[in-house]
Scaffold this motif. Structure first.
Motif, PDB file in Angstrom:
ATOM      1  N   VAL A   1      -2.455   1.085   6.322  1.00 44.69           N
ATOM      2  CA  VAL A   1      -1.884   1.664   5.340  1.00 44.69           C
ATOM      3  C   VAL A   1      -2.105   0.625   4.058  1.00 44.69           C
ATOM      4  O   VAL A   1      -1.338   1.122   2.981  1.00 44.69           O
ATOM      5  CB  VAL A   1      -0.386   1.603   5.459  1.00 44.69           C
ATOM      6  CG1 VAL A   1      -0.033   2.403   6.708  1.00 44.69           C
ATOM      7  CG2 VAL A   1       0.257   0.284   5.589  1.00 44.69           C
ATOM      8  N   LYS A   2      -3.218   0.189   3.966  1.00 40.04           N
ATOM      9  CA  LYS A   2      -3.690  -0.534   2.626  1.00 40.04           C
ATOM     10  C   LYS A   2      -4.369   0.391   1.678  1.00 40.04           C
ATOM     11  O   LYS A   2      -5.600   0.364   1.813  1.00 40.04           O
ATOM     12  CB  LYS A   2      -4.555  -1.823   2.933  1.00 40.04           C
ATOM     13  CG  LYS A   2      -4.891  -2.793   1.863  1.00 40.04           C
ATOM     14  CD  LYS A   2      -5.648  -3.883   2.082  1.00 40.04           C
ATOM     15  CE  LYS A   2      -5.845  -4.912   1.197  1.00 40.04           C
ATOM     16  NZ  LYS A   2      -6.809  -5.941   1.455  1.00 40.04           N
ATOM     17  N   SER A   3      -3.733   1.327   0.847  1.00 40.60           N
ATOM     18  CA  SER A   3      -4.068   2.122   0.288  1.00 40.60           C
ATOM     19  C   SER A   3      -3.430   2.395  -1.108  1.00 40.60           C
ATOM     20  O   SER A   3      -2.459   1.608  -1.432  1.00 40.60           O
ATOM     21  CB  SER A   3      -4.229   3.546   0.677  1.00 40.60           C
ATOM     22  OG  SER A   3      -2.660   3.856   1.077  1.00 40.60           O
ATOM     23  N   MET A   4      -3.895   3.394  -2.154  1.00 37.71           N
ATOM     24  CA  MET A   4      -3.266   3.439  -3.429  1.00 37.71           C
ATOM     25  C   MET A   4      -1.990   3.919  -3.143  1.00 37.71           C
ATOM     26  O   MET A   4      -1.087   3.826  -4.120  1.00 37.71           O
ATOM     27  CB  MET A   4      -4.148   4.455  -4.068  1.00 37.71           C
ATOM     28  CG  MET A   4      -5.195   3.684  -4.813  1.00 37.71           C
ATOM     29  SD  MET A   4      -4.983   2.218  -5.717  1.00 37.71           S
ATOM     30  CE  MET A   4      -4.152   2.789  -6.917  1.00 37.71           C
ATOM     31  N   ASP A   5      -1.614   4.757  -2.140  1.00 34.07           N
ATOM     32  CA  ASP A   5      -0.230   5.318  -1.861  1.00 34.07           C
ATOM     33  C   ASP A   5       0.768   4.014  -1.821  1.00 34.07           C
ATOM     34  O   ASP A   5       1.799   4.030  -2.337  1.00 34.07           O
ATOM     35  CB  ASP A   5      -0.185   5.836  -0.574  1.00 34.07           C
ATOM     36  CG  ASP A   5      -0.953   7.275  -0.763  1.00 34.07           C
ATOM     37  OD1 ASP A   5      -1.054   7.842  -1.829  1.00 34.07           O
ATOM     38  OD2 ASP A   5      -1.225   7.886   0.434  1.00 34.07           O
ATOM     39  N   ALA A   6       0.373   2.895  -1.183  1.00 32.88           N
ATOM     40  CA  ALA A   6       1.335   1.808  -1.164  1.00 32.88           C
ATOM     41  C   ALA A   6       1.407   1.018  -2.338  1.00 32.88           C
ATOM     42  O   ALA A   6       2.473   0.604  -2.954  1.00 32.88           O
ATOM     43  CB  ALA A   6       0.537   0.831  -0.110  1.00 32.88           C
ATOM     44  N   VAL A   7       0.256   0.980  -3.081  1.00 36.58           N
ATOM     45  CA  VAL A   7       0.158   0.488  -4.526  1.00 36.58           C
ATOM     46  C   VAL A   7       1.202   1.370  -5.365  1.00 36.58           C
ATOM     47  O   VAL A   7       2.071   0.670  -6.228  1.00 36.58           O
ATOM     48  CB  VAL A   7      -1.035   0.442  -5.031  1.00 36.58           C
ATOM     49  CG1 VAL A   7      -0.989   0.237  -6.606  1.00 36.58           C
ATOM     50  CG2 VAL A   7      -1.725  -0.463  -4.343  1.00 36.58           C
ATOM     51  N   PHE A   8       1.320   2.598  -5.276  1.00 36.03           N
ATOM     52  CA  PHE A   8       2.039   3.387  -6.330  1.00 36.03           C
ATOM     53  C   PHE A   8       3.784   3.200  -5.772  1.00 36.03           C
ATOM     54  O   PHE A   8       4.497   3.317  -6.696  1.00 36.03           O
ATOM     55  CB  PHE A   8       1.740   4.984  -6.081  1.00 36.03           C
ATOM     56  CG  PHE A   8       0.341   5.260  -6.607  1.00 36.03           C
ATOM     57  CD1 PHE A   8      -0.160   4.779  -7.668  1.00 36.03           C
ATOM     58  CD2 PHE A   8      -0.483   6.228  -6.021  1.00 36.03           C
ATOM     59  CE1 PHE A   8      -1.330   4.947  -8.157  1.00 36.03           C
ATOM     60  CE2 PHE A   8      -1.493   6.907  -6.427  1.00 36.03           C
ATOM     61  CZ  PHE A   8      -2.131   5.744  -7.564  1.00 36.03           C
ATOM     62  N   GLU A   9       4.039   3.027  -4.483  1.00 32.42           N
ATOM     63  CA  GLU A   9       5.237   3.013  -3.833  1.00 32.42           C
ATOM     64  C   GLU A   9       5.678   1.457  -4.608  1.00 32.42           C
ATOM     65  O   GLU A   9       6.858   1.568  -5.130  1.00 32.42           O
ATOM     66  CB  GLU A   9       5.307   2.602  -2.560  1.00 32.42           C
ATOM     67  CG  GLU A   9       6.520   2.512  -1.747  1.00 32.42           C
ATOM     68  CD  GLU A   9       6.543   1.830  -0.387  1.00 32.42           C
ATOM     69  OE1 GLU A   9       7.645   1.526   0.163  1.00 32.42           O
ATOM     70  OE2 GLU A   9       5.288   2.438   0.128  1.00 32.42           O
ATOM     71  N   ILE A  10       4.776   0.669  -4.854  1.00 35.15           N
ATOM     72  CA  ILE A  10       5.317  -0.552  -5.597  1.00 35.15           C
ATOM     73  C   ILE A  10       5.592  -0.504  -6.945  1.00 35.15           C
ATOM     74  O   ILE A  10       6.589  -0.975  -7.393  1.00 35.15           O
ATOM     75  CB  ILE A  10       4.395  -2.095  -5.225  1.00 35.15           C
ATOM     76  CG1 ILE A  10       4.398  -2.339  -3.621  1.00 35.15           C
ATOM     77  CG2 ILE A  10       4.534  -3.288  -5.912  1.00 35.15           C
ATOM     78  CD1 ILE A  10       3.183  -2.934  -3.274  1.00 35.15           C
ATOM     79  N   VAL A  11       4.633   0.246  -7.514  1.00 35.34           N
ATOM     80  CA  VAL A  11       4.684   0.382  -8.821  1.00 35.34           C
ATOM     81  C   VAL A  11       6.002   1.387  -9.215  1.00 35.34           C
ATOM     82  O   VAL A  11       6.817   1.063 -10.276  1.00 35.34           O
ATOM     83  CB  VAL A  11       3.559   1.174  -9.369  1.00 35.34           C
ATOM     84  CG1 VAL A  11       3.811   1.884 -10.917  1.00 35.34           C
ATOM     85  CG2 VAL A  11       2.233   0.275  -9.317  1.00 35.34           C
TER      86      VAL A  11
ATOM     87  N   LEU B   1      -0.113  -7.521   1.815  1.00 36.87           N
ATOM     88  CA  LEU B   1       1.093  -7.559   0.935  1.00 36.87           C
ATOM     89  C   LEU B   1       0.636  -8.147  -0.653  1.00 36.87           C
ATOM     90  O   LEU B   1       0.880  -7.533  -1.483  1.00 36.87           O
ATOM     91  CB  LEU B   1       2.178  -8.117   1.575  1.00 36.87           C
ATOM     92  CG  LEU B   1       3.926  -7.959   0.772  1.00 36.87           C
ATOM     93  CD1 LEU B   1       3.744  -8.915  -0.303  1.00 36.87           C
ATOM     94  CD2 LEU B   1       3.897  -6.483   0.372  1.00 36.87           C
ATOM     95  N   THR B   2      -0.074  -9.428  -0.678  1.00 35.69           N
ATOM     96  CA  THR B   2      -0.157  -9.774  -1.722  1.00 35.69           C
ATOM     97  C   THR B   2      -1.433  -9.295  -2.569  1.00 35.69           C
ATOM     98  O   THR B   2      -1.469  -9.103  -3.844  1.00 35.69           O
ATOM     99  CB  THR B   2      -0.420 -11.566  -1.546  1.00 35.69           C
ATOM    100  OG1 THR B   2      -1.657 -11.631  -0.498  1.00 35.69           O
ATOM    101  CG2 THR B   2       0.713 -12.115  -0.994  1.00 35.69           C
ATOM    102  N   ASP B   3      -2.344  -8.666  -1.766  1.00 32.14           N
ATOM    103  CA  ASP B   3      -3.336  -7.909  -2.279  1.00 32.14           C
ATOM    104  C   ASP B   3      -2.791  -6.697  -2.971  1.00 32.14           C
ATOM    105  O   ASP B   3      -2.992  -6.120  -4.127  1.00 32.14           O
ATOM    106  CB  ASP B   3      -4.608  -7.234  -1.368  1.00 32.14           C
ATOM    107  CG  ASP B   3      -5.615  -8.150  -1.131  1.00 32.14           C
ATOM    108  OD1 ASP B   3      -5.487  -9.180  -1.933  1.00 32.14           O
ATOM    109  OD2 ASP B   3      -6.400  -7.952  -0.603  1.00 32.14           O
ATOM    110  N   LEU B   4      -1.897  -5.835  -2.256  1.00 28.88           N
ATOM    111  CA  LEU B   4      -1.079  -4.844  -2.947  1.00 28.88           C
ATOM    112  C   LEU B   4      -0.390  -4.845  -4.293  1.00 28.88           C
ATOM    113  O   LEU B   4      -0.688  -4.332  -5.039  1.00 28.88           O
ATOM    114  CB  LEU B   4      -0.209  -4.162  -1.802  1.00 28.88           C
ATOM    115  CG  LEU B   4      -0.929  -3.359  -0.487  1.00 28.88           C
ATOM    116  CD1 LEU B   4       0.151  -2.892   0.508  1.00 28.88           C
ATOM    117  CD2 LEU B   4      -1.630  -2.149  -0.948  1.00 28.88           C
TER     118      LEU B   4
END
Length: 412
Positions: free
Chosen positions: A101-111, A134-137
Motif C-alpha cells: 500500500v506504499k502509494s500516493m493514496d497513503a501519502v494523501f491520507e497523511i496530508v 511509514l517514514t518514507d510516506l
C-alpha cells in the motif's frame, strides 16, 4: 544567491538577448540533521523526544503523530502517556504501512490528517513512528505539504534504524515500480531506540540484518565478522541484551557500525549527484525481484537475493575466492535469509538490470564485492554472465552440499 546580467546567444529564437535582461540564479542550501541512538525513548523522564518535537524550545505545544497501525497497537498508549505527561496536546493519524500500500493514496491520507490538524509551516514537526515504509510516506507527505514542512523520525524496525530512516530519500511505488516517485527530504532528527525491536517479528529482524550485511560486505569486514559470530543469536534475541555484557554488546555494536557505515557513504553524496554508490550493492536487481514477489519477500530479503546473486557474479569474475563466497552464503543462511527465489528467471534478471541502467543514467555501475569488506564497480556485465550466475546460485541454494563442490567451477 547571485543575480547577474549575462549575454545569452543561444536563445529560443536564435538571436542574442540584450544585456541586463537575463538573470542567472545560483543558490545553495545547507542541510543538517541528527541521527541519535539512545535507549528508553518513551520514558517520560527522557526529554529527547519532546525536545526534538519542539525545535523552537517553546515547551508544551501540539503534536501530530503519524503511526503505523501495528506499532500503534503495541505502543500507542505509551506514546500518548509520554506526551500527556509533558502537557503536549497530541493526535494520532494511524495508517496501514507496508509495501503493498506504499502509494500516493497513503501519502494523501497523511496530508489530509496534517491539514485537518492544522500543521503550521515550521513550528510543529510531524512525528513519524513506524518502519521504513511509514517514514518514507511521512517524508514524502511533509516534503509536499506547503512545499516542505519538518518532521521527526522514530523508526521501530531494524531496517528503518539502519537504512530507511537515516538518509534523505522519501518515496512511494508507482505502476509496479519500487520507489518510482519520491523526493529528498531528511527529517530534522531521527531518534533510534533498539528497545522497539523486542516486539518485532523475527522475519523483520532478518529483514534489517540484510541491509546491515550489505554494509559489511562492501565496506566493513569487522561488521561481517560480528554477523558471522553472532548473527543467528541476534535474530533469536531480537538484537536485545543476552546473558552477559559481551553478548548484549554485540547487538548494540552491530547497529552502531551499520548506522556509522551508512552515514559515511551518504554524507558526501546525499542528493546522489554521483551515481556510483557503494550502498547500491544489493539494490540493482532487488527492486524488480521485490515487486514481483510481493508480499512474500520483504525488502531486505529481496536485497539478500540480489547480494547472493551479485556475490556469485563476483566469484565468477575472480573478485571473490572459494572461501569468501562460502563465508558469505553461510552467514546468509545463519541469518535465515534467502539466496534465491522462484521469480528470478533469466528474463526477469536481465530486465531488472535494464531498469537499473535507466536509473543510473545509461550505465550499469554495478557494485560487486571484492574480498569481504571491499567492492569494485563494473559496467560490462553480459546476458551470458547473468544466466550463468543465476544457474549457479540456484544450484547452490537448492543443494546444501553444492558449495563444497564449487572449487574450479568459476569461468565462462
Amino acid at each position: 544567491m547571485t543575480a547577474e546580467s549575462i549575454p545569452k546567444p543561444d536563445s529560443l529564437h536564435g538571436a542574442e538577448q540584450p544585456r541586463n535582461r537575463t538573470w542567472h540564479m545560483r543558490a545553495s542550501k545547507v542541510v543538517s540533521y541528527e541521527v541519535v541512538l539512545l535507549a528508553g525513548l518513551l520514558d517520560p523522564s527522557q526529554p529527547a523526544l519532546a525536545v526534538a518535537c519542539s525545535p523552537d524550545g517553546g515547551g508544551p505545544g501540539r503534536q501530530l503523530i503519524v503511526i503505523d497501525s501495528t506499532v500503534y497497537a503495541l505502543y500507542g498508549r505509551r506514546i500518548g502517556a509520554y506526551f500527556a505527561a509533558r502537557g503536549v496536546e497530541h493526535e494520532f493519524c494511524v495508517v496501514e504501512a507496508h509495501e503493498s500500500v506504499k502509494s500516493m493514496d497513503a501519502v494523501f491520507e497523511i496530508v489530509a490528517s496534517m491539514d485537518a490538524f492544522g500543521v503550521p509551516r515550521r513550528r510543529e514537526p510531524v512525528l513519524a513512528v513506524g518502519g521504513g515504509v511509514l517514514t518514507d510516506l511521512v517524508g514524502l507527505a511533509t516534503s509536499l505539504y506547503r512545499r516542505s514542512t519538518p518532521y521527526i523520525r522514530v523508526p521501530t524496525t531494524l531496517i528503518g534504524m539502519v537504512d530507511a530512516a537515516v538518509g534523505a530519500k522519501t518515496g512511494v511505488n508507482f505502476r509496479g515500480h519500487k520507489n518510482r516517485l519520491g523526493t529528498y527530504h531528511p527529517s530534522a532528527v531521527t531518534l533510534i531506540d533498539p528497545g522497539f525491536l523486542a516486539t518485532l517479528d523475527p522475519q523483520h529482524i532478518r529483514n534489517g540484518l540484510a541491509e546491515i550485511l550489505k554494509i559489511a560486505l562492501v565496506k566493513d569486514a569487522s561488521l561481517f565478522t560480528l554477523l558471522a559470530e553472532h548473527g543467528g543469536r541476534l535474530v533469536k534475541e531480537r538484537m536485545q541484551s543476552g546473558d552477559s555484557d559481551d553478548r548484549g554488546a554485540a547487538g548494540a555494536e552491530v547497529i552502531r557500525l551499520a548506522i556509522q557505515g551508512m552515514l559515511e557513504e551518504l554524507q558526501p553524496n546525499l542528493w546522489e549527484h554521483q551515481l556510483q554508490r557503494l550502498v547500491d550493492f544489493g539494490h540493482s536487481f532487488s527492486p524488480r525481484i521485490e515487486m514481483e514477489a510481493l508480499p512474500e519477500l520483504l525488502h531486505g530479503e529481496a536485497v539478500c537475493v540480489d547480494m547472493a546473486f551479485s556475490a556469485v557474479l563476483a566469484y565468477r569474475r575472480g573478485l571473490l575466492d572459494d572461501n569468501d563466497l562460502s563465508r558469505i552464503l553461510r552467514v546468509m543462511n545463519d541469518l535465515g535469509l534467502p539466496t534465491w527465489h522462484p521469480v528470478c528467471t533469466p528474463d526477469l534478471m536481465a530486465e531488472a538490470l535494464e531498469e537499473t541502467v535507466k536509473h543510473r543514467d545509461g550505465r550499469q555501475l554495478l557494485p560487486l564485492p571484492e574480498s569481504i569488506g571491499g567492492a569494485r564497480f563494473v559496467d560490462d556485465v553480459t546476458r551470458a554472465e547473468l544466466d550463468a550466475a543465476l544457474a549457479e546460485i540456484r544450484r547452490i541454494s537448492g543443494s546444501a552440499g553444492a558449495l563444497a563442490a564449487m572449487s574450479g567451477s568459476r569461468g565462462a
